[in-house]
Design a protein around this motif. Structure first.
Motif, PDB file in Angstrom:
ATOM      1  N   LEU A 186      82.804  78.732  20.948  1.00  0.00           N
ATOM      2  CA  LEU A 186      83.617  78.198  22.027  1.00  0.00           C
ATOM      3  C   LEU A 186      82.738  78.022  23.257  1.00  0.00           C
ATOM      4  O   LEU A 186      81.981  78.933  23.618  1.00  0.00           O
ATOM      5  N   ALA A 187      82.811  76.867  23.882  1.00  0.00           N
ATOM      6  CA  ALA A 187      82.194  76.697  25.204  1.00  0.00           C
ATOM      7  C   ALA A 187      83.126  77.348  26.222  1.00  0.00           C
ATOM      8  O   ALA A 187      84.298  76.990  26.311  1.00  0.00           O
ATOM      9  N   LEU A 188      82.601  78.323  26.964  1.00  0.00           N
ATOM     10  CA  LEU A 188      83.460  79.167  27.794  1.00  0.00           C
ATOM     11  C   LEU A 188      83.457  78.812  29.272  1.00  0.00           C
ATOM     12  O   LEU A 188      84.411  79.118  29.978  1.00  0.00           O
ATOM     13  N   SER A 189      82.387  78.220  29.771  1.00  0.00           N
ATOM     14  CA  SER A 189      82.315  77.914  31.204  1.00  0.00           C
ATOM     15  C   SER A 189      81.331  76.779  31.427  1.00  0.00           C
ATOM     16  O   SER A 189      80.537  76.439  30.543  1.00  0.00           O
ATOM     17  N   LEU A 190      81.396  76.195  32.619  1.00  0.00           N
ATOM     18  CA  LEU A 190      80.378  75.234  33.024  1.00  0.00           C
ATOM     19  C   LEU A 190      80.260  75.225  34.529  1.00  0.00           C
ATOM     20  O   LEU A 190      81.171  75.635  35.247  1.00  0.00           O
ATOM     21  N   ASP A 191      79.105  74.773  35.004  1.00  0.00           N
ATOM     22  CA  ASP A 191      78.866  74.617  36.437  1.00  0.00           C
ATOM     23  C   ASP A 191      77.901  73.460  36.626  1.00  0.00           C
ATOM     24  O   ASP A 191      77.058  73.177  35.767  1.00  0.00           O
ATOM     25  N   TRP A 192      78.032  72.779  37.766  1.00  0.00           N
ATOM     26  CA  TRP A 192      77.138  71.677  38.129  1.00  0.00           C
ATOM     27  C   TRP A 192      76.089  72.182  39.118  1.00  0.00           C
ATOM     28  O   TRP A 192      76.361  73.069  39.933  1.00  0.00           O
ATOM     29  N   SER A 193      74.935  71.561  39.086  1.00  0.00           N
ATOM     30  CA  SER A 193      73.851  71.928  40.013  1.00  0.00           C
ATOM     31  C   SER A 193      74.030  71.296  41.385  1.00  0.00           C
ATOM     32  O   SER A 193      73.200  71.504  42.269  1.00  0.00           O
ATOM     33  N   THR A 194      75.123  70.558  41.584  1.00  0.00           N
ATOM     34  CA  THR A 194      75.302  69.707  42.760  1.00  0.00           C
ATOM     35  C   THR A 194      76.148  70.359  43.853  1.00  0.00           C
ATOM     36  O   THR A 194      76.724  69.662  44.687  1.00  0.00           O
ATOM     37  N   GLY A 195      76.227  71.682  43.861  1.00  0.00           N
ATOM     38  CA  GLY A 195      77.165  72.373  44.748  1.00  0.00           C
ATOM     39  C   GLY A 195      76.955  72.143  46.227  1.00  0.00           C
ATOM     40  O   GLY A 195      77.867  72.310  47.024  1.00  0.00           O
ATOM     41  N   ARG A 196      75.733  71.750  46.636  1.00  0.00           N
ATOM     42  CA  ARG A 196      75.475  71.469  48.046  1.00  0.00           C
ATOM     43  C   ARG A 196      75.355  69.966  48.312  1.00  0.00           C
ATOM     44  O   ARG A 196      74.814  69.542  49.322  1.00  0.00           O
TER      45      ARG A 196
ATOM     46  N   ASP B  49      73.711  67.661  46.558  1.00  0.00           N
ATOM     47  CA  ASP B  49      72.449  67.039  46.173  1.00  0.00           C
ATOM     48  C   ASP B  49      72.678  66.182  44.933  1.00  0.00           C
ATOM     49  O   ASP B  49      73.028  66.696  43.868  1.00  0.00           O
ATOM     50  N   SER B  50      72.470  64.882  45.049  1.00  0.00           N
ATOM     51  CA  SER B  50      72.745  63.962  43.950  1.00  0.00           C
ATOM     52  C   SER B  50      71.547  63.737  43.038  1.00  0.00           C
ATOM     53  O   SER B  50      71.653  63.050  42.023  1.00  0.00           O
ATOM     54  N   THR B  51      70.383  64.315  43.369  1.00  0.00           N
ATOM     55  CA  THR B  51      69.198  64.138  42.539  1.00  0.00           C
ATOM     56  C   THR B  51      69.178  65.173  41.417  1.00  0.00           C
ATOM     57  O   THR B  51      69.527  66.331  41.620  1.00  0.00           O
ATOM     58  N   ASP B  52      68.809  64.727  40.247  1.00  0.00           N
ATOM     59  CA  ASP B  52      68.633  65.613  39.099  1.00  0.00           C
ATOM     60  C   ASP B  52      69.880  66.450  38.826  1.00  0.00           C
ATOM     61  O   ASP B  52      69.827  67.680  38.726  1.00  0.00           O
ATOM     62  N   ALA B  53      71.012  65.779  38.695  1.00  0.00           N
ATOM     63  CA  ALA B  53      72.256  66.495  38.399  1.00  0.00           C
ATOM     64  C   ALA B  53      72.201  67.066  36.984  1.00  0.00           C
ATOM     65  O   ALA B  53      71.858  66.382  36.026  1.00  0.00           O
ATOM     66  N   ARG B  54      72.539  68.349  36.869  1.00  0.00           N
ATOM     67  CA  ARG B  54      72.539  69.030  35.577  1.00  0.00           C
ATOM     68  C   ARG B  54      73.800  69.873  35.430  1.00  0.00           C
ATOM     69  O   ARG B  54      74.494  70.158  36.402  1.00  0.00           O
ATOM     70  N   VAL B  55      74.053  70.274  34.190  1.00  0.00           N
ATOM     71  CA  VAL B  55      75.198  71.114  33.860  1.00  0.00           C
ATOM     72  C   VAL B  55      74.676  72.338  33.122  1.00  0.00           C
ATOM     73  O   VAL B  55      73.791  72.236  32.272  1.00  0.00           O
ATOM     74  N   VAL B  56      75.237  73.509  33.460  1.00  0.00           N
ATOM     75  CA  VAL B  56      74.961  74.729  32.705  1.00  0.00           C
ATOM     76  C   VAL B  56      76.270  75.179  32.066  1.00  0.00           C
ATOM     77  O   VAL B  56      77.346  75.066  32.675  1.00  0.00           O
ATOM     78  N   THR B  57      76.180  75.650  30.820  1.00  0.00           N
ATOM     79  CA  THR B  57      77.372  76.107  30.122  1.00  0.00           C
ATOM     80  C   THR B  57      77.044  77.375  29.349  1.00  0.00           C
ATOM     81  O   THR B  57      75.895  77.609  28.961  1.00  0.00           O
ATOM     82  N   SER B  58      78.045  78.214  29.134  1.00  0.00           N
ATOM     83  CA  SER B  58      77.892  79.427  28.341  1.00  0.00           C
ATOM     84  C   SER B  58      78.894  79.396  27.202  1.00  0.00           C
ATOM     85  O   SER B  58      79.898  78.684  27.260  1.00  0.00           O
TER      86      SER B  58
END
Length: 474
Positions: free
Chosen positions: A140-150, A152-161
């Protein structure tokens, strides 16, 4: 001077399936758009363990628009519903992608799905699927977050657990997600993963092994940069403060919120007992000291963290609590919408209802005589006409001495729109919080600390995945 704080319910909707994630769109043109994710464990055939990823889990993604057009019009309108695999988390990208909002979704079939918000020919917006990436089989994919919290539109990434204890980082192309790295981070379920919004090469993760870990992607992922066992139970919430560098908030099944300085993770800056297991934490989108907590068995709370962030330490006081949900408090989010002044005050404010016991002092509680009472019926009359809360007897009693309505004339006053959702009663609530800070802070801190300690008494913490009740629950 006593701080003025008041919560008011605006609308309640039945999501039919169990609700566990809710997110307001952070982009200015679409601040009135709200997404809600649901999760339902379908009864499994004999021989299939309900805890197994192979068990059948279904979900539904809802899209709403908020328009407060008048006192008799429900402000939230459903504009789309999409049947999906069960949803564990949803997050909007903080910046536009190809000039449109993008919503990420973590599902029970181990996928990350991306949805683009588009406009229809009728002038209404809707979501369309643009990408689907599996992070691994039988998990199961349990969570996600974007690197763009401030922003910043460059190099947008996603982290998931995921439920296999792994953390994955993916890059965002124009129409797809590409896996950059994946590693075994925790011994059991990795409940949460998040970026440091100030240095997006830093990733945090929390798991059911009771560990909070940090990872520097520049150094590889074979070894964490730190491991903390400060939480005594599973770590299920992590959020980087987008306004204050190095500040991190974490929550756990141990019922505590910890604030950290990322430069020194040996000891937290503060520890606040809230009760019920802290499933989600959200910093306010523009006020750096305000933290929203979804506390599973103990409702939703707004913390004031100024004293801690200015080096004072101690427990973060609770400014307000929203206690109208009848079930597990999972999803919560702040809206960026600007509210124009306080809601009109009805002459019925202060009328005591025969069916409710109401607690004053800034903490709103309604207890129904019937255990089967549902909130949506209290917001409609016999003909189904919507009745705003300030016209319904089941509202908080106020008095000028105990809980005055915050004044919009005060330049320091704050009015916030929030959405929260609860699980087994499958309810989505939209509510408003009005607050005028006190001048000295002493009364607020003493009252808030007492509230936190009171909430920590007699709470029961259950370590379960959303939708999979421990034995004897409910």
């Amino acid at each position: 001077m006593v701080p003025r704080s008041r919560t008011r319910n605006l609308q309640v909707l039945d999501t039919e399936l169990s609700a566990d994630a809710v997110e307001w769109c952070p982009l200015s043109q679409w601040h009135n758009v709200l997404a809600c994710g649901t999760y339902q464990l379908v009864k499994t055939p004999d021989g299939v363990d309900a805890q197994s990823p192979m068990a059948s889990r279904v979900g539904r993604l809802y899209l709403y628009q908020f328009h407060q057009e008048g006192p008799l019009c429900p402000p939230l309108t459903e504009i789309q519903r999409i049947d999906t695999p069960a949803i564990l988390d949803i997050k909007w990208c903080h910046v536009p992608v190809l000039e449109r909002p993008l919503l990420g979704m973590a599902t029970a079939c181990g996928e990350l799905r991306l949805w683009r918000l588009t406009d229809s020919e009728e002038g209404r917006c809707g979501l369309e699927l643009v990408s689907c990436e599996e992070v691994g089989p039988e998990r199961l994919a349990l969570s996600l977050d974007w690197s763009t919290g401030r922003g910043d539109s460059t190099d947008a990434r996603v982290v998931t657990s995921d439920s296999a204890g792994c953390v994955s980082v993916l890059s965002l192309g124009e129409t797809s997600l590409n896996l950059l790295s994946q590693w075994k981070a925790h011994d059991f379920e990795a409940w949460i993963s998040a970026f440091s919004y100030w240095d997006t090469q830093l990733v945090y993760s929390g798991g059911d092994d009771c560990k909070l870990k940090g990872w520097d992607l520049r150094m590889g992922t074979s070894c964490p940069t730190f491991t903390s066992k400060r939480h005594s139970m599973g770590v299920c919430s992590v959020h980087s403060n987008p306004h204050r560098e190095h500040v991190l908030a974490t929550g756990s099944y141990d019922e505590h919120v910890l604030l950290w300085d990322g430069r020194n993770l040996r000891q937290p800056l503060s520890e606040t007992p809230l009760g019920g297991g802290v499933w989600r934490l959200k910093w306010h989108p523009s006020h750096e000291h305000l933290l929203l907590a979804a506390c599973m068995h103990n409702d939703f709370h707004i913390l004031h963290c100024q004293q801690t962030l200015e080096g004072g330490g101690g427990v973060c006081p609770v400014l307000a609590s929203y206690i109208l949900h009848n079930s597990l408090a999972y999803g919560a989010d702040w809206s960026r919408l600007s509210l124009e002044g306080p809601l009109p005050c009805s002459s019925q404010d202060g009328v005591e209802s025969a069916g409710a016991a109401i607690e004053v002092g800034g903490h709103l509680r309604i207890q129904y005589e019937s255990p089967t009472a549902s909130f949506d019926t209290s917001l409609e009359d016999e003909t189904g006409r919507y009745i705003p809360e300030n016209e319904v007897p089941l509202v908080a009693r106020t008095s000028e001495a105990s809980n005055p309505i915050p004044s919009s004339d005060n330049p320091n006053s704050l009015s916030c729109l929030l959405a929260t959702c609860s699980f087994y009663d499958h309810m989505l609530h939209v509510w408003r919080w009005d607050w005028t800070p006190e001048e000295t802070g002493n009364t607020m801190e003493e009252g808030g600390q007492g509230r936190a300690e009171q909430n920590n008494e007699g709470q029961v913490t259950l370590r379960t995945c959303p939708g999979e009740a421990a034995e004897g629950e409910i």
